[in-house]
Design a protein around this motif. Structure first.
Motif, short mmCIF file in Angstrom:
data_model
loop_
_atom_site.label_atom_id
_atom_site.label_comp_id
_atom_site.label_asym_id
_atom_site.label_seq_id
_atom_site.Cartn_x
_atom_site.Cartn_y
_atom_site.Cartn_z
N LEU A 70 0.83 -1.20 0.00
CA LEU A 70 0.00 0.00 0.00
C LEU A 70 0.87 1.26 0.00
O LEU A 70 0.63 2.19 -0.78
CB LEU A 70 -0.92 0.00 1.23
N GLY A 71 1.87 1.28 0.85
CA GLY A 71 2.74 2.45 0.93
C GLY A 71 3.46 2.73 -0.37
O GLY A 71 3.54 3.88 -0.83
N PHE A 72 3.99 1.68 -0.99
CA PHE A 72 4.71 1.85 -2.26
C PHE A 72 3.76 2.28 -3.38
O PHE A 72 4.10 3.15 -4.20
CB PHE A 72 5.44 0.57 -2.65
N LEU A 73 2.58 1.67 -3.45
CA LEU A 73 1.61 2.05 -4.48
C LEU A 73 1.13 3.48 -4.27
O LEU A 73 0.92 4.23 -5.24
CB LEU A 73 0.40 1.10 -4.46
N TRP A 74 0.96 3.88 -3.03
CA TRP A 74 0.55 5.25 -2.70
C TRP A 74 1.59 6.24 -3.20
O TRP A 74 1.26 7.23 -3.83
CB TRP A 74 0.36 5.34 -1.19
N TRP A 75 2.85 5.94 -2.89
CA TRP A 75 3.93 6.83 -3.31
C TRP A 75 4.03 6.86 -4.83
O TRP A 75 4.12 7.94 -5.44
CB TRP A 75 5.26 6.35 -2.72
N PHE A 76 4.00 5.69 -5.47
CA PHE A 76 4.18 5.62 -6.92
C PHE A 76 3.04 6.30 -7.67
O PHE A 76 3.29 7.06 -8.62
CB PHE A 76 4.28 4.17 -7.38
N SER A 77 1.80 6.04 -7.27
CA SER A 77 0.65 6.65 -7.98
C SER A 77 0.68 8.16 -7.85
O SER A 77 0.33 8.89 -8.79
CB SER A 77 -0.67 6.08 -7.45
N THR A 78 1.09 8.66 -6.69
CA THR A 78 1.19 10.11 -6.49
C THR A 78 2.31 10.71 -7.33
O THR A 78 2.14 11.77 -7.95
CB THR A 78 1.42 10.42 -5.00
N TYR A 79 3.45 10.02 -7.35
CA TYR A 79 4.57 10.51 -8.15
C TYR A 79 4.24 10.50 -9.63
O TYR A 79 4.59 11.42 -10.38
CB TYR A 79 5.81 9.68 -7.89
N LYS A 80 3.54 9.46 -10.08
CA LYS A 80 3.13 9.35 -11.47
C LYS A 80 2.19 10.51 -11.83
O LYS A 80 2.33 11.13 -12.91
CB LYS A 80 2.42 8.02 -11.71
N ALA A 81 1.27 10.83 -10.95
CA ALA A 81 0.36 11.95 -11.18
C ALA A 81 1.14 13.26 -11.28
O ALA A 81 0.84 14.12 -12.12
CB ALA A 81 -0.67 12.03 -10.05
N TYR A 82 2.13 13.41 -10.42
CA TYR A 82 2.98 14.61 -10.44
C TYR A 82 3.73 14.72 -11.77
O TYR A 82 3.76 15.80 -12.39
CB TYR A 82 3.95 14.53 -9.28
N GLN A 83 4.32 13.62 -12.23
CA GLN A 83 5.03 13.62 -13.50
C GLN A 83 4.12 14.02 -14.66
O GLN A 83 4.49 14.83 -15.51
CB GLN A 83 5.61 12.22 -13.78
N LEU A 84 2.93 13.44 -14.69
CA LEU A 84 1.99 13.70 -15.79
C LEU A 84 1.51 15.15 -15.78
O LEU A 84 1.29 15.74 -16.84
CB LEU A 84 0.80 12.74 -15.69
N ALA A 85 1.36 15.73 -14.60
CA ALA A 85 0.97 17.14 -14.52
C ALA A 85 2.07 18.02 -15.10
O ALA A 85 1.79 18.98 -15.83
CB ALA A 85 0.67 17.52 -13.08
N ARG A 86 3.31 17.70 -14.79
CA ARG A 86 4.43 18.48 -15.32
C ARG A 86 4.53 18.36 -16.84
O ARG A 86 4.99 19.27 -17.53
CB ARG A 86 5.74 18.05 -14.66
N GLN A 87 4.10 17.20 -17.36
CA GLN A 87 4.12 16.97 -18.80
C GLN A 87 2.84 17.50 -19.47
O GLN A 87 2.68 17.35 -20.68
CB GLN A 87 4.27 15.47 -19.09
N LYS A 88 1.96 18.09 -18.66
CA LYS A 88 0.68 18.64 -19.14
C LYS A 88 -0.24 17.58 -19.76
O LYS A 88 -1.04 17.88 -20.64
CB LYS A 88 0.91 19.80 -20.12
N LYS A 89 -0.10 16.36 -19.29
CA LYS A 89 -1.00 15.29 -19.71
C LYS A 89 -2.09 15.20 -18.63
O LYS A 89 -2.09 14.30 -17.78
CB LYS A 89 -0.24 13.97 -19.84
N PHE A 90 -3.02 16.12 -18.68
CA PHE A 90 -3.93 16.31 -17.56
C PHE A 90 -4.99 15.22 -17.43
O PHE A 90 -5.46 14.96 -16.32
CB PHE A 90 -4.58 17.69 -17.66
N LYS A 91 -5.36 14.59 -18.52
CA LYS A 91 -6.32 13.48 -18.42
C LYS A 91 -5.71 12.33 -17.63
O LYS A 91 -6.33 11.78 -16.71
CB LYS A 91 -6.74 13.01 -19.81
N GLU A 92 -4.49 11.94 -18.02
CA GLU A 92 -3.80 10.86 -17.32
C GLU A 92 -3.46 11.27 -15.89
O GLU A 92 -3.53 10.45 -14.97
CB GLU A 92 -2.53 10.45 -18.06
N HIS A 93 -3.10 12.54 -15.72
CA HIS A 93 -2.81 13.06 -14.38
C HIS A 93 -4.02 12.88 -13.46
O HIS A 93 -3.89 12.42 -12.31
CB HIS A 93 -2.46 14.55 -14.47
N LYS A 94 -5.20 13.22 -13.96
CA LYS A 94 -6.42 13.09 -13.17
C LYS A 94 -6.67 11.64 -12.78
O LYS A 94 -7.02 11.35 -11.62
CB LYS A 94 -7.61 13.62 -13.98
N GLN A 95 -6.45 10.72 -13.71
CA GLN A 95 -6.68 9.30 -13.41
C GLN A 95 -5.73 8.80 -12.32
O GLN A 95 -6.14 8.07 -11.42
CB GLN A 95 -6.53 8.49 -14.69
#
Length: 212
Positions: free
Chosen positions: A129-154
């Protein structure tokens, strides 16, 4: 048809807000039990082995407890802001949410998972749970920086589903204890998985169905 769908969406949104507010208040009351600092209250009473033998345990515990309540709040506020058109507010709350999870809440949760009640079965769940929590949040952060907002939202929804495990875990605990009266350690083995697996499965279903 569109009106009915819209009314249904509004109904569930209101229900979500009311439900979250209630359970957030319960989580806040739990958090306040640890103010002022006292290693002999509430959950820490059954973690005295770790408290005594591992001085760093309390540091990670308090870091997790004190930041997680703000993670819950900032994640919730970030979600509902779109109803009010507050884009900057959403962005700022998202930054708080992401920062707290990546730097404090998830790493401290992983550490605590290594010493979870219920044996290896529970420990594995909480560490995953802890690793998935960290990874999913980091992935969302990366996608926001790349302006891929649909994927970021997911990915933010995936992250928030895992964040809500703090609430759903306790809901399942109450239900299981009330219905079955199991051994306390057996309860931990069950809720360790029930707290987050149904959450993430529901979010994956909604993403697949393009509901979020």
């Amino acid at each position: 048809m569109l009106s009915t769908r819209r009314n249904t969406a509004i109904f569930f949104r209101i229900l979500f807000i009311i439900g979250f507010t209630y359970f957030f208040w319960l989580m806040l009351k739990i958090t306040l039990e640890y103010i002022p600092l006292d290693p002999n209250v509430s959950f820490l009473m059954i973690k005295q082995t770790e408290v005594v033998q591992r001085p760093e345990y309390l540091i990670f515990f308090y870091a997790h407890v004190y930041t997680s309540i703000f993670v819950l709040l900032s994640g919730f506020l970030s979600i509902i802001r779109k109803n009010f058109g507050l884009r900057n507010f959403h962005r700022n709350m998202g930054k708080v949410y992401i920062f707290l999870i990546l730097i404090t809440a998830a790493p401290s949760g992983i550490y605590m998972g290594l010493f979870a009640n219920g044996g290896l079965f529970s420990k594995v769940s909480f560490v995953i749970l802890g690793f998935l929590w960290w990874f999913s949040t980091y992935k969302a952060y990366q996608l926001a920086r790349q302006k891929k907002f649909k994927e970021h939202k997911q990915w933010m929804w995936r992250s928030f589903a895992l964040t809500l495990s703090a609430i759903t875990l306790r809901m399942w605990k109450v239900i299981i204890v009330y219905l079955f009266h199991p051994n306390p350690m057996d309860v931990y083995q069950v809720i360790a998985w029930l707290g987050w697996v149904p959450n993430i499965l529901l979010i994956e279903y909604l993403i697949t169905k393009k509901q979020i």
